[in-house]
Motif scaffolding. Structure first.
Motif, PDB file in Angstrom:
ATOM      1  N   TYR A   7      -4.389  55.259  41.941  1.00  0.00           N
ATOM      2  CA  TYR A   7      -5.454  54.607  43.166  1.00  0.00           C
ATOM      3  C   TYR A   7      -4.880  55.029  44.198  1.00  0.00           C
ATOM      4  O   TYR A   7      -3.785  55.750  44.489  1.00  0.00           O
ATOM      5  CB  TYR A   7      -5.445  53.157  43.092  1.00  0.00           C
ATOM      6  CG  TYR A   7      -4.028  52.227  43.650  1.00  0.00           C
ATOM      7  CD1 TYR A   7      -3.709  52.555  44.819  1.00  0.00           C
ATOM      8  CD2 TYR A   7      -3.166  51.603  42.587  1.00  0.00           C
ATOM      9  CE1 TYR A   7      -2.756  51.941  45.319  1.00  0.00           C
ATOM     10  CE2 TYR A   7      -2.185  51.215  43.047  1.00  0.00           C
ATOM     11  CZ  TYR A   7      -1.680  50.974  44.523  1.00  0.00           C
ATOM     12  OH  TYR A   7      -0.799  50.491  44.783  1.00  0.00           O
ATOM     13  N   ALA A   9      -5.225  54.010  48.398  1.00  0.00           N
ATOM     14  CA  ALA A   9      -5.828  53.048  49.484  1.00  0.00           C
ATOM     15  C   ALA A   9      -5.673  53.487  50.756  1.00  0.00           C
ATOM     16  O   ALA A   9      -4.852  54.255  51.227  1.00  0.00           O
ATOM     17  CB  ALA A   9      -4.885  51.704  49.444  1.00  0.00           C
ATOM     18  N   ILE A  74      -0.445  54.647  47.347  1.00  0.00           N
ATOM     19  CA  ILE A  74      -0.899  55.519  46.179  1.00  0.00           C
ATOM     20  C   ILE A  74      -0.097  55.076  45.158  1.00  0.00           C
ATOM     21  O   ILE A  74       0.712  54.442  44.999  1.00  0.00           O
ATOM     22  CB  ILE A  74      -0.676  57.102  46.627  1.00  0.00           C
ATOM     23  CG1 ILE A  74       0.745  57.069  46.641  1.00  0.00           C
ATOM     24  CG2 ILE A  74      -1.632  57.612  47.518  1.00  0.00           C
ATOM     25  CD1 ILE A  74       1.279  58.509  46.893  1.00  0.00           C
ATOM     26  N   SER A  75      -0.862  55.267  44.109  1.00  0.00           N
ATOM     27  CA  SER A  75      -0.095  55.435  42.673  1.00  0.00           C
ATOM     28  C   SER A  75      -0.607  56.664  41.896  1.00  0.00           C
ATOM     29  O   SER A  75      -1.608  56.715  41.669  1.00  0.00           O
ATOM     30  CB  SER A  75      -0.413  54.023  42.122  1.00  0.00           C
ATOM     31  OG  SER A  75       0.292  54.015  40.763  1.00  0.00           O
TER      32      SER A  75
END
Lengths: 91, 505
Positions: A7, A9, A74-75
């Motif tokens: 993800y 953001a 973030i991931s």
């Protein structure tokens, strides 16, 4: 839910709007969620932010490193070049 | 003009090219902490830098973030925006943040300066150096942002002093003290990977989004500005784990042990965040349980699935965190309400409407275990006799949280574990904390436990007023139950509610 989710953001503001739209355009497999002041984009496997698309949407030159100004979190594994900012998990 | 360098070349020139091989001092003398933890690294040049950020770009973008942040802080102050938060109760979450989180930013600044000096690889050195500067920026911007509230609300006056002394603040303080007194590889695993990569999203995403929802644009802006740096820090955290795991197979068991330890320590620390989300935000974005599911179970699950190729498994006892998700915030808030007279913020019981929300979010537990107790406390408040617990709680030797957590499979029984070491008994809130102690008893027998220290007369005296004075807390203001607090009285006046209530009466 697939296990290799990544993800990104971003802040929900004017600077990030073009980036968010570019991500939506280039990552049709991604899910966009709106939270107060923040937009979170989840996708299986990979999210790519393309310089070209962002530039087209905001009408000026854009350096992918500018993403630091709007990022929240973030991931995933990061790969940054002059043309793309990529998050991925290949498992 | 010369052709513009591509990102990789520029990065190499402005980071890797800054290093040199020592010629007149042996490597071991220059980097004395490289061997002590047992981590084996043969070739630091294999360090990959996913964010190819160089100092020139770093200053440029950080300056831009600072300009944006300070323009919002200015607008917030000029607009008297402290009056536009949803409710003055909200401000207590910020008091907790200032005493419990901001000092950790400073600790992180020191920690990364320290490990940046210890790592021989220039890629890691540069990343740690930038992070150290970031963390100093975070503590400064947080102090500046929150100083506005200090003009209007109690409890903001001596946060740094409180961080070092107030009982529950030993939980975050001891977390960082533990990391800072480890070696450089454990420090970076603890902070960059376990805490920043796996856990801090719980604070900086749903809570900061909640700050925006509650009208606190100043806090959300420093929060997101800090978290945008965290994205780089998380990348450092993930990179360092991958780098160590790829360097030598002997590193895996050491790193897995650290992941187990620091996941659990970080998770226990986040108990504070669970109650901030479920109880301290008047307008809520999502429950603790939903956030834990989104950021740990799903996202952490994907992360550990990805790391499985190196032999890394999920942190030990992670299942317990999932079982506890239904009750963590309620049990934590209950204890803070019990001991609110010694806390550096106002506490309260949820309104009926808020209890409905909690009941909807926690259908398995809230009505059954917590609503009756909280209704009882609220009735006492309404009779003008708010409840305070006159005893001192037993603390867990490892995480230093009062021993209030319940058994993983039984929310009606307090979880209690013990170990014996050199003839003394030590007590723990969980198997996770007992494991950590049993692995390093010599470290944790030295814990500075606030309750023990009070009883030994080391905290200003034996009575509550003496201890509060030693904390620099103003009795009856900083620690009052919210409905009896000066902050609430002021809030009603500012919002013109006094006249309305008088009319209604």
């Amino acid at each position: 839910m697939p296990k290799n989710m990544v993800y990104i953001a971003l802040q929900n503001n004017e600077d990030a709007r073009g980036i968010i739209e570019a991500i939506e355009r280039d990552n049709p497999h991604a899910t966009v969620s709106h939270f107060p002041a923040m937009v979170k984009i989840d996708a299986p496997g990979r999210i790519v932010v393309k310089r070209e698309t962002v530039e087209e949407l905001i009408g000026r030159e854009w350096d992918p490193q500018e993403i630091h100004v709007s990022l929240v979190s973030i991931s995933g594994n990061v790969d940054e070049t002059e043309d793309e900012f990529i998050l991925e998990r290949n498992n | 003009m010369a052709k513009k360098l591509n990102l990789r070349d520029k990065y190499a020139l402005m980071t890797r090219d800054l290093s040199w091989d020592p010629s007149y001092q042996p490597f071991e003398k220059l980097f004395p902490q490289m061997e002590m933890e047992g981590i084996k690294i043969d070739d630091w040049s294999k360090w990959e830098d996913p964010f190819r950020l160089t100092m020139d770009a770093y200053w440029k973008y950080q300056a831009e973030k600072e300009r944006k942040l300070y323009s919002i802080i200015d607008a917030f102050a000029q607009n008297n925006a402290h009056l536009n938060v949803t409710d003055a109760r909200y401000v207590n979450a910020i008091k907790l943040f200032l005493t419990g989180v901001s000092p950790l930013e400073y600790q992180a600044h020191r920690g990364f300066a320290m490990v940046g000096r210890q790592f021989p690889g220039v890629g890691a050195q540069v990343a740690c150096q930038m992070q150290s500067v970031d963390e100093l920026r975070h503590v400064q911007t947080q102090i500046h942002t929150m100083s506005h509230y200090n003009k209007y609300f109690n409890g903001f006056h001596d946060w740094s002093h409180m961080h070092d002394r107030v009982w529950y603040l030993s939980v975050p303080k001891s977390f960082f003290d533990d990391a800072m007194t480890a070696g450089p590889f454990e420090f970076i695993t603890a902070i960059s990977f376990s805490f920043e990569y796996v856990l801090t999203n719980l604070l900086f995403m749903p809570f900061m989004s909640g700050a925006a929802y509650n009208g606190d644009m100043a806090t959300v802006t420093f929060g997101f500005s800090a978290q945008s740096d965290e994205s780089r820090h998380m990348t450092l955290g993930l990179e360092v784990i991958k780098f160590m795991l790829e360097a030598h197979p002997d590193n895996l068991p050491i790193i897995q042990g650290w992941i187990d330890k620091w996941f659990w320590r970080g998770y226990r620390l986040l108990s504070l965040v669970s109650m901030m989300m479920d109880y301290m935000l008047p307008k809520r974005v999502m429950s603790w349980k939903e956030a834990w599911d989104m950021y740990f179970v799903q996202n952490g699950g994907a992360l550990f699935e990805d790391l499985a190729r190196y032999g890394v498994r999920m942190p030990k006892h992670w299942e317990v965190s999932v079982k506890e998700a239904d009750r963590l915030s309620h049990e934590t808030w209950n204890v803070f309400y019990n001991y609110g007279h010694a806390a550096a913020f106002n506490s309260w019981m949820p309104s009926e409407e808020e209890m409905e929300w909690l009941s909807a979010k926690y259908p398995e537990t809230f009505d059954k275990y917590y609503r009756p107790r909280f209704t009882f406390f609220r009735n006492l408040e309404e009779q003008g006799k708010p409840f305070s617990n006159p005893t001192l709680p037993m603390l867990c030797q490892t995480c230093q949280v009062p021993m209030f957590y319940t058994e993983p499979d039984d929310p009606t029984t307090v979880c209690f574990r013990a170990s014996e070491y050199k003839g003394d008994h030590y007590h723990f809130c969980s198997d996770g904390c007992k494991d950590i102690f049993d692995n390093e008893p010599e470290k944790y027998v030295q814990s500075w436990l606030p309750v023990h220290q009070i009883y030994q007369g080391n905290c200003g005296g034996a009575t509550v007023p003496e201890v509060l004075e030693w904390y620099h807390l103003v009795d009856g203001a900083d620690n009052a139950k919210y409905p009896f607090s000066p902050d609430y009285e002021n809030w009603k006046k500012w919002k013109g509610q006094v006249a309305k209530e008088d009319d209604a009466a």
